[in-house]
Design an enzyme around this catalytic site. Structure first.
Site, short mmCIF file in Angstrom:
data_model
loop_
_atom_site.label_atom_id
_atom_site.label_comp_id
_atom_site.label_asym_id
_atom_site.label_seq_id
_atom_site.Cartn_x
_atom_site.Cartn_y
_atom_site.Cartn_z
N HIS A 132 -4.20 -9.02 3.78
CA HIS A 132 -5.66 -9.03 3.93
C HIS A 132 -6.04 -9.89 5.13
CE1 HIS A 132 -6.41 -8.09 -0.62
NE2 HIS A 132 -6.19 -7.01 0.09
N LYS A 143 -2.34 -2.11 7.92
CA LYS A 143 -3.48 -1.55 8.64
C LYS A 143 -3.50 -2.04 10.07
CE LYS A 143 -6.57 -0.79 4.70
NZ LYS A 143 -7.88 -1.08 4.11
N ARG A 187 0.86 -1.18 0.00
CA ARG A 187 0.00 0.00 0.00
C ARG A 187 0.90 1.24 0.00
NH1 ARG A 187 -2.14 -3.44 4.12
NH2 ARG A 187 -4.24 -4.21 3.65
N HIS A 210 -2.37 2.23 -6.28
CA HIS A 210 -3.10 1.03 -5.89
C HIS A 210 -3.28 0.08 -7.09
CE1 HIS A 210 -4.62 -0.28 -2.08
NE2 HIS A 210 -5.69 -0.80 -2.62
N ARG A 217 -0.55 -2.34 -6.93
CA ARG A 217 -0.83 -3.37 -5.93
C ARG A 217 -1.81 -4.40 -6.49
NH1 ARG A 217 -1.27 -4.59 -0.28
NH2 ARG A 217 -3.40 -4.90 0.45
N TYR A 254 -9.57 -10.87 -6.66
CA TYR A 254 -8.57 -10.96 -7.73
C TYR A 254 -8.73 -12.21 -8.58
CZ TYR A 254 -6.40 -7.11 -5.27
OH TYR A 254 -6.18 -5.91 -4.68
#
Length: 302
Positions: free
Chosen positions: A272, A172, A148, A246, A249, A281
């Site tokens: 994730h 995150k 990110r 992004h 990514r 994806y």
């Protein structure tokens, strides 16, 4: 305690006790400031005064200004968390937003670039200057590691373990993960650190900036906005108008799956927490497979 004071307490709770990412804390604080301002305009200033009808009217007001569903979803999540916090802190006894549903997300596949477009972006000529070689390294690391933007900007020298071919990345919620860095990305990063980064170091830079991998022209830590501009600039040169960090990514994940990587491995690499996020994806990958089939099989067209 009124709603305004409760909001300050909740934002502090998110930052300190929950350890939420700074961007999340800022976004939730902004959403809830708008929410409590709306309630105050209705004469509602105490936690116990808020009803489900009040929450629903506020969400209808958000919908009327045509906010994106993702923005409304975040606002609902913020409101739910805020009221849950107030109940836990005994500021009120009811949770008026408890069973309010989240808006349905549209089925939107992430933007990706092709392998050929990735090669055009990364193999274009870069000037032999500290700034240009920094830019080249940023592109290589974003695409080669699937980071990110915030993770790339926050990368410190001690998190780069090139001898072990890994980066220690904080994603995150300040969750740490280990991301492999190999091949061109590792080589480019090594050359940048050895040969070029010193040209961006400023003697008056702060200690925090001095540890940053990627520096701006003043020797400070590079910003997310600067990375956006860098990616867009070199994308434009490669014929990729409006290229977004992004997208690199997304392309990393898609190209990994196309190359045979396991979905769980890609989930781990991207950081994730939920496999369903990564599964998006696979839809992109199936689209790629179908396009290849349609173009290659002699009887694909009736």
């Amino acid at each position: 305690m009124d709603l305004a004071r409760a909001l300050k307490e909740y934002v502090a709770y998110l930052a300190v006790e929950r350890g939420s990412a700074a961007n999340t804390v800022e976004a939730y604080g902004r959403d809830l400031a708008r929410y409590t301002t709306y309630l105050a305009q209705q004469g509602i200033t105490q936690p116990a005064q808020v009803t489900r009808a009040d929450v629903e009217k506020y969400l209808q007001a958000l919908s009327s200004i045509e906010l994106a569903s993702s923005s409304i979803e975040r606002a609902i999540s913020a409101i739910k968390g805020f009221h849950r916090f107030m109940v836990a802190e005994h500021l009120c006894t009811s949770h008026p937003a408890l069973d309010i549903p989240l808006p349905k997300k549209p089925d939107r596949l992430p933007d990706v670039i092709s392998l050929e477009q990735a090669a055009a972006l990364l193999d274009q000529p870069f000037l032999q200057t500290a700034a240009s070689q920094r830019d080249r390294t940023i592109l290589e690391v974003l695409y080669g590691c699937g980071l990110r933007v915030s993770e790339l900007c926050g990368l410190d020298l001690q998190q780069v373990l090139l001898a072990d071919e890994v980066l220690r990345v904080y994603g995150k919620g300040s969750k740490e993960r280990i991301v492999p860095i190999m091949g061109t990305a590792a080589q480019t990063l090594h050359e940048y650190l050895e040969l070029w980064r010193g040209g961006l170091v400023h003697p008056n830079a702060s200690h925090a900036s001095a540890s940053a991998v990627f520096l701006n022209a003043r020797g400070g830590r590079i910003s997310r906005q600067s990375v956006h501009s860098i990616v867009e600039k070199y994308g434009r040169v490669a014929g990729l108008t409006g290229l977004h960090p992004h997208t690199l990514r997304h392309s990393f994940a898609t190209h990994m799956l196309q190359g045979g990587a396991d979905l769980r491995v890609v989930q781990e690499l991207l950081g994730h927490s939920d496999i369903s996020t990564t599964q998006l994806y696979t839809h992109v990958d199936r689209t790629h497979v179908r396009m290849v089939y349609m173009g290659a099989h002699p009887r694909a067209h009736s």
